[in-house]
Design a protein around this motif. Structure first.
Motif, PDB file in Angstrom:
ATOM      1  N   PHE A 124     -40.087 -24.552 -29.516  1.00 35.20           N
ATOM      2  CA  PHE A 124     -39.207 -24.302 -28.376  1.00 35.20           C
ATOM      3  C   PHE A 124     -39.937 -23.894 -27.110  1.00 35.20           C
ATOM      4  O   PHE A 124     -39.688 -24.450 -26.050  1.00 35.20           O
ATOM      5  N   PRO A 125     -40.882 -22.928 -27.172  1.00 38.78           N
ATOM      6  CA  PRO A 125     -41.428 -22.439 -25.912  1.00 38.78           C
ATOM      7  C   PRO A 125     -42.484 -23.329 -25.279  1.00 38.78           C
ATOM      8  O   PRO A 125     -43.003 -22.986 -24.245  1.00 38.78           O
ATOM      9  N   GLN A 126     -42.863 -24.451 -25.903  1.00 40.74           N
ATOM     10  CA  GLN A 126     -43.946 -25.249 -25.362  1.00 40.74           C
ATOM     11  C   GLN A 126     -43.514 -25.971 -24.095  1.00 40.74           C
ATOM     12  O   GLN A 126     -42.693 -26.888 -24.134  1.00 40.74           O
ATOM     13  N   PRO A 127     -43.993 -25.590 -22.919  1.00 50.70           N
ATOM     14  CA  PRO A 127     -43.583 -26.208 -21.669  1.00 50.70           C
ATOM     15  C   PRO A 127     -44.582 -27.246 -21.210  1.00 50.70           C
ATOM     16  O   PRO A 127     -45.681 -27.346 -21.725  1.00 50.70           O
ATOM     17  N   LYS A 137     -35.809 -13.115  -9.134  1.00 49.26           N
ATOM     18  CA  LYS A 137     -35.814 -11.727  -8.652  1.00 49.26           C
ATOM     19  C   LYS A 137     -37.177 -11.099  -8.990  1.00 49.26           C
ATOM     20  O   LYS A 137     -38.214 -11.615  -8.574  1.00 49.26           O
ATOM     21  N   ASN A 138     -37.177 -10.024  -9.756  1.00 47.82           N
ATOM     22  CA  ASN A 138     -38.446  -9.351 -10.089  1.00 47.82           C
ATOM     23  C   ASN A 138     -38.959  -9.731 -11.469  1.00 47.82           C
ATOM     24  O   ASN A 138     -39.904  -9.114 -11.978  1.00 47.82           O
ATOM     25  N   LEU A 139     -38.350 -10.738 -12.068  1.00 50.33           N
ATOM     26  CA  LEU A 139     -38.676 -11.169 -13.433  1.00 50.33           C
ATOM     27  C   LEU A 139     -39.511 -12.439 -13.414  1.00 50.33           C
ATOM     28  O   LEU A 139     -39.169 -13.402 -12.730  1.00 50.33           O
ATOM     29  N   THR A 140     -40.599 -12.433 -14.155  1.00 53.52           N
ATOM     30  CA  THR A 140     -41.444 -13.616 -14.311  1.00 53.52           C
ATOM     31  C   THR A 140     -41.605 -13.914 -15.789  1.00 53.52           C
ATOM     32  O   THR A 140     -41.912 -13.021 -16.594  1.00 53.52           O
ATOM     33  N   LEU A 141     -41.409 -15.185 -16.146  1.00 52.27           N
ATOM     34  CA  LEU A 141     -41.542 -15.628 -17.530  1.00 52.27           C
ATOM     35  C   LEU A 141     -42.638 -16.686 -17.584  1.00 52.27           C
ATOM     36  O   LEU A 141     -42.540 -17.724 -16.921  1.00 52.27           O
ATOM     37  N   ASP A 142     -43.683 -16.423 -18.330  1.00 52.01           N
ATOM     38  CA  ASP A 142     -44.792 -17.367 -18.503  1.00 52.01           C
ATOM     39  C   ASP A 142     -44.659 -17.993 -19.885  1.00 52.01           C
ATOM     40  O   ASP A 142     -44.966 -17.370 -20.892  1.00 52.01           O
ATOM     41  N   ARG A 143     -44.187 -19.241 -19.916  1.00 49.73           N
ATOM     42  CA  ARG A 143     -43.919 -19.880 -21.201  1.00 49.73           C
ATOM     43  C   ARG A 143     -45.173 -20.439 -21.864  1.00 49.73           C
ATOM     44  O   ARG A 143     -45.146 -20.769 -23.044  1.00 49.73           O
ATOM     45  N   GLU A 144     -46.260 -20.538 -21.115  1.00 50.82           N
ATOM     46  CA  GLU A 144     -47.513 -20.952 -21.735  1.00 50.82           C
ATOM     47  C   GLU A 144     -48.151 -19.773 -22.475  1.00 50.82           C
ATOM     48  O   GLU A 144     -48.629 -19.913 -23.595  1.00 50.82           O
ATOM     49  N   ALA A 145     -48.148 -18.612 -21.832  1.00 54.50           N
ATOM     50  CA  ALA A 145     -48.713 -17.413 -22.448  1.00 54.50           C
ATOM     51  C   ALA A 145     -47.700 -16.700 -23.334  1.00 54.50           C
ATOM     52  O   ALA A 145     -48.053 -15.758 -24.047  1.00 54.50           O
ATOM     53  N   ILE A 146     -46.423 -17.160 -23.298  1.00 55.99           N
ATOM     54  CA  ILE A 146     -45.297 -16.498 -24.009  1.00 55.99           C
ATOM     55  C   ILE A 146     -45.286 -15.023 -23.630  1.00 55.99           C
ATOM     56  O   ILE A 146     -45.439 -14.132 -24.470  1.00 55.99           O
ATOM     57  N   ARG A 147     -45.103 -14.771 -22.344  1.00 56.77           N
ATOM     58  CA  ARG A 147     -45.150 -13.408 -21.818  1.00 56.77           C
ATOM     59  C   ARG A 147     -44.119 -13.258 -20.702  1.00 56.77           C
ATOM     60  O   ARG A 147     -43.924 -14.169 -19.904  1.00 56.77           O
ATOM     61  N   ALA A 148     -43.471 -12.093 -20.661  1.00 52.51           N
ATOM     62  CA  ALA A 148     -42.493 -11.805 -19.617  1.00 52.51           C
ATOM     63  C   ALA A 148     -42.869 -10.498 -18.924  1.00 52.51           C
ATOM     64  O   ALA A 148     -43.332  -9.549 -19.575  1.00 52.51           O
ATOM     65  N   GLU A 149     -42.646 -10.455 -17.609  1.00 52.51           N
ATOM     66  CA  GLU A 149     -42.949  -9.258 -16.835  1.00 52.51           C
ATOM     67  C   GLU A 149     -41.835  -8.965 -15.837  1.00 52.51           C
ATOM     68  O   GLU A 149     -41.215  -9.890 -15.301  1.00 52.51           O
ATOM     69  N   VAL A 150     -41.606  -7.691 -15.588  1.00 51.93           N
ATOM     70  CA  VAL A 150     -40.695  -7.240 -14.536  1.00 51.93           C
ATOM     71  C   VAL A 150     -41.462  -6.258 -13.669  1.00 51.93           C
ATOM     72  O   VAL A 150     -41.991  -5.257 -14.165  1.00 51.93           O
ATOM     73  N   LEU A 165     -33.871 -16.302 -22.825  1.00 56.53           N
ATOM     74  CA  LEU A 165     -34.174 -16.056 -21.420  1.00 56.53           C
ATOM     75  C   LEU A 165     -34.841 -17.277 -20.792  1.00 56.53           C
ATOM     76  O   LEU A 165     -34.544 -17.639 -19.638  1.00 56.53           O
ATOM     77  N   SER A 166     -35.715 -17.929 -21.538  1.00 55.57           N
ATOM     78  CA  SER A 166     -36.374 -19.134 -21.036  1.00 55.57           C
ATOM     79  C   SER A 166     -35.356 -20.226 -20.736  1.00 55.57           C
ATOM     80  O   SER A 166     -35.418 -20.891 -19.696  1.00 55.57           O
ATOM     81  N   LEU A 167     -34.404 -20.402 -21.628  1.00 60.01           N
ATOM     82  CA  LEU A 167     -33.378 -21.427 -21.447  1.00 60.01           C
ATOM     83  C   LEU A 167     -32.500 -21.120 -20.233  1.00 60.01           C
ATOM     84  O   LEU A 167     -32.220 -21.997 -19.401  1.00 60.01           O
ATOM     85  N   LEU A 168     -32.080 -19.868 -20.109  1.00 52.71           N
ATOM     86  CA  LEU A 168     -31.236 -19.478 -18.977  1.00 52.71           C
ATOM     87  C   LEU A 168     -31.983 -19.607 -17.649  1.00 52.71           C
ATOM     88  O   LEU A 168     -31.422 -20.079 -16.654  1.00 52.71           O
ATOM     89  N   MET A 169     -33.250 -19.204 -17.637  1.00 56.22           N
ATOM     90  CA  MET A 169     -34.018 -19.247 -16.393  1.00 56.22           C
ATOM     91  C   MET A 169     -34.399 -20.665 -15.994  1.00 56.22           C
ATOM     92  O   MET A 169     -34.565 -20.960 -14.815  1.00 56.22           O
ATOM     93  N   GLU A 170     -34.543 -21.529 -16.966  1.00 52.70           N
ATOM     94  CA  GLU A 170     -34.875 -22.921 -16.662  1.00 52.70           C
ATOM     95  C   GLU A 170     -33.714 -23.622 -15.964  1.00 52.70           C
ATOM     96  O   GLU A 170     -33.909 -24.548 -15.186  1.00 52.70           O
ATOM     97  N   HIS A 171     -32.485 -23.161 -16.257  1.00 50.58           N
ATOM     98  CA  HIS A 171     -31.281 -23.743 -15.642  1.00 50.58           C
ATOM     99  C   HIS A 171     -30.454 -22.597 -15.047  1.00 50.58           C
ATOM    100  O   HIS A 171     -29.373 -22.276 -15.561  1.00 50.58           O
ATOM    101  N   PRO A 172     -30.927 -21.962 -13.966  1.00 50.94           N
ATOM    102  CA  PRO A 172     -30.293 -20.730 -13.482  1.00 50.94           C
ATOM    103  C   PRO A 172     -28.871 -20.894 -12.965  1.00 50.94           C
ATOM    104  O   PRO A 172     -28.125 -19.914 -12.897  1.00 50.94           O
ATOM    105  N   ASP A 173     -28.473 -22.102 -12.602  1.00 48.58           N
ATOM    106  CA  ASP A 173     -27.122 -22.313 -12.087  1.00 48.58           C
ATOM    107  C   ASP A 173     -26.144 -22.779 -13.161  1.00 48.58           C
ATOM    108  O   ASP A 173     -24.953 -22.943 -12.888  1.00 48.58           O
ATOM    109  N   LYS A 174     -26.635 -23.001 -14.359  1.00 44.48           N
ATOM    110  CA  LYS A 174     -25.791 -23.513 -15.436  1.00 44.48           C
ATOM    111  C   LYS A 174     -25.178 -22.371 -16.245  1.00 44.48           C
ATOM    112  O   LYS A 174     -25.848 -21.393 -16.546  1.00 44.48           O
ATOM    113  N   VAL A 175     -23.909 -22.511 -16.578  1.00 44.93           N
ATOM    114  CA  VAL A 175     -23.248 -21.553 -17.458  1.00 44.93           C
ATOM    115  C   VAL A 175     -23.372 -22.063 -18.892  1.00 44.93           C
ATOM    116  O   VAL A 175     -22.942 -23.179 -19.208  1.00 44.93           O
TER     117      VAL A 175
END
Length: 230
Positions: A124-127, A137-150, A165-175
């Motif tokens: 799943f996480p392989q981008p 906002k203040n959230l960063t998701l690195d899907r290569e390193a599998i790491r999240a920071e705020v 979180l990766s799925l939601l952030m990849e499509h931020p306007d989608k419900v």
């Protein structure tokens, strides 16, 4: 089959041996630990693709190990326990477990759940190179390193929480409906009364709030599901 490394943490020698033999037949590489202290030592010196974990362990408890694993990595953790109470399952999912199997277990179910967790963890996480870094906002998701920071501080997530979180952030306007999320993250049939998605979303929100109080990241669209708050 990839040569996945699995750690079995179970103080009962018969159950530990059964799980190791069962999974070795599927082509996995197995390491056995018979106490929480032994498991902690192994986890500090080696990388594993999945951990099968009992809760009642000598030395260090299963609950403590889950917290330590989640503080450092997104390795899937499947709890195998004789505890059957719903509140125990919910508590462990909130604390970082990815799945829960009740003893006595069916061997085919164990194999299927291990396969499912490894499939999601690896696939799943392989981008692509262009889509590895996601920011909102203040959230960063690195899907290569599998790491999240705020705010530059590490956000500790379980493998499933990271995938949601990766799925939601990849499509931020989608419900995404609960069924959408369950199908794409768990890859299983969704039953409407299942509270699993809600538990994971709530857990992600709590972790985000601790690092960034007062900022909304995941919005509930009432009657439909969830989306990122942009």
């Amino acid at each position: 089959m990839d040569n996945y490394e699995i750690l079995v943490v179970e103080d009962d020698p018969d159950i530990n041996g059964l799980l190791c033999r069962l999974l070795k037949k599927q082509g996995y590489s197995l390491t056995a630990a018979y106490s929480g202290s032994e498991a902690r030592l192994l986890l500090s010196s080696r990388e594993f693709d999945l951990v099968l974990l009992d809760l009642m362990l000598p030395g260090v408890t299963g609950d403590e190990l889950i917290a330590e694993i989640r503080a450092a990595r997104v390795t899937p953790v499947i709890v195998i326990s004789a505890r059957t109470a719903q509140e125990d399952k919910v508590r462990l999912l909130r604390s970082g477990a990815d799945d829960y199997i009740v003893k006595p277990f069916d061997v085919d179910e164990v194999v299927a759940r291990v396969e499912a967790q490894l499939r999601r963890y690896r696939a799943f996480p392989q981008p692509t190179a262009a889509s590895g870094l996601l920011t909102l906002k203040n959230l960063t998701l690195d899907r290569e390193a599998i790491r999240a920071e705020v705010h530059g501080k590490e956000l500790t997530l379980t493998a499933r929480e990271f995938n949601i979180l990766s799925l939601l952030m990849e499509h931020p306007d989608k419900v995404f409906t609960r069924e959408n999320l369950y199908h794409q993250v768990w890859n299983e049939e969704y039953y409407g009364e299942d509270n699993t998605v809600n538990v994971h979303i709530s857990n992600i929100r709590q972790k985000l709030q601790r690092l960034d109080p007062g900022v909304e990241y995941i919005k509930t669209v009432w009657g439909i599901g969830f989306k990122m708050s942009v």
